[in-house]
Design an enzyme around this catalytic site. Structure first.
Site, PDB file in Angstrom:
ATOM      1  N   PHE A  75       0.837  -1.191   0.000  1.00 63.10           N
ATOM      2  CA  PHE A  75       0.000   0.000   0.000  1.00 63.10           C
ATOM      3  C   PHE A  75       0.875   1.245   0.000  1.00 63.10           C
ATOM      4  O   PHE A  75       1.943   1.255   0.600  1.00 63.10           O
ATOM      5  CB  PHE A  75      -0.893   0.021   1.246  1.00 63.10           C
ATOM      6  N   ASP A  76       0.387   2.293  -0.647  1.00 58.12           N
ATOM      7  CA  ASP A  76       1.141   3.544  -0.620  1.00 58.12           C
ATOM      8  C   ASP A  76       0.790   4.317   0.647  1.00 58.12           C
ATOM      9  O   ASP A  76      -0.092   3.942   1.401  1.00 58.12           O
ATOM     10  CB  ASP A  76       0.917   4.368  -1.886  1.00 58.12           C
ATOM     11  N   LYS A  77       1.481   5.420   0.857  1.00 60.49           N
ATOM     12  CA  LYS A  77       1.343   6.152   2.109  1.00 60.49           C
ATOM     13  C   LYS A  77       0.340   7.291   2.042  1.00 60.49           C
ATOM     14  O   LYS A  77       0.168   8.026   2.996  1.00 60.49           O
ATOM     15  CB  LYS A  77       2.701   6.700   2.528  1.00 60.49           C
ATOM     16  N   THR A  80      -4.335   5.084   0.955  1.00 60.76           N
ATOM     17  CA  THR A  80      -4.900   3.792   0.585  1.00 60.76           C
ATOM     18  C   THR A  80      -5.553   3.131   1.789  1.00 60.76           C
ATOM     19  O   THR A  80      -6.655   2.628   1.700  1.00 60.76           O
ATOM     20  CB  THR A  80      -3.811   2.862   0.017  1.00 60.76           C
TER      21      THR A  80
END
Length: 149
Positions: A75-77, A80
């Site tokens: 997951f991105d920061k 998400t």
């Protein structure tokens, strides 16, 4: 007729509508291959609806099929798994003398972490330094900043 009979038999035997419908659907799919073509879109729609109610959006029906092959999730920061609104827990690593410049640079940026830093510095009573010619470069941060005299 066989699926309907199965439905009635299982409903009478178990008194559970869900079980009876599942058994009837299974019998229908096994005895009539064309029912599979009707069942798959219905299942995808039902699963997507359930996931949406739990906060997950499926953009494509094949995503559910591809999900079975997933062995790693990254997951991105930037929202998400979170609301995309981080908060600073401490300003300790930042020296008092650097805080005005940090606030000015953070206020010039649209990045969620910069917004969090700016909010924490304003809450701490920091006044921003006068900095001109701040340019934000996506992926590289704020650069080419010069402090006004």
């Amino acid at each position: 007729m066989l699926a309907f009979t199965s439905f009635l038999g299982w409903l009478w035997y178990t008194r559970d509508l869900r079980v009876a419908v599942n058994i009837a659907a299974a019998v229908l799919i096994i005895t009539c291959p064309c029912a599979l073509g009707l069942a798959v879109p219905a299942v995808v729609t039902t699963a997507s609806g359930r996931l949406f109610r739990k906060g997950l959006l499926i953009k494509d029906g094949t995503a559910l099929e591809r999900l079975a092959e997933v062995d790693c999730v990254v997951f991105d920061k930037t929202g998400t798994l979170t609301m995309g609104m981080p908060q600073l827990s401490s300003l300790e690593p930042l020296d008092e003398s650097d805080r005005p410049a940090a606030l000015a640079l953070a206020q010039a940026s649209a990045h969620p972490l910069s917004r969090a830093l700016a909010a924490a510095l304003v809450e701490a009573g920091t006044t921003p330094a006068t900095i001109t010619d701040v340019r934000e470069h996506p992926g590289f941060g704020s650069r080419h900043a010069t402090r006004a005299a």
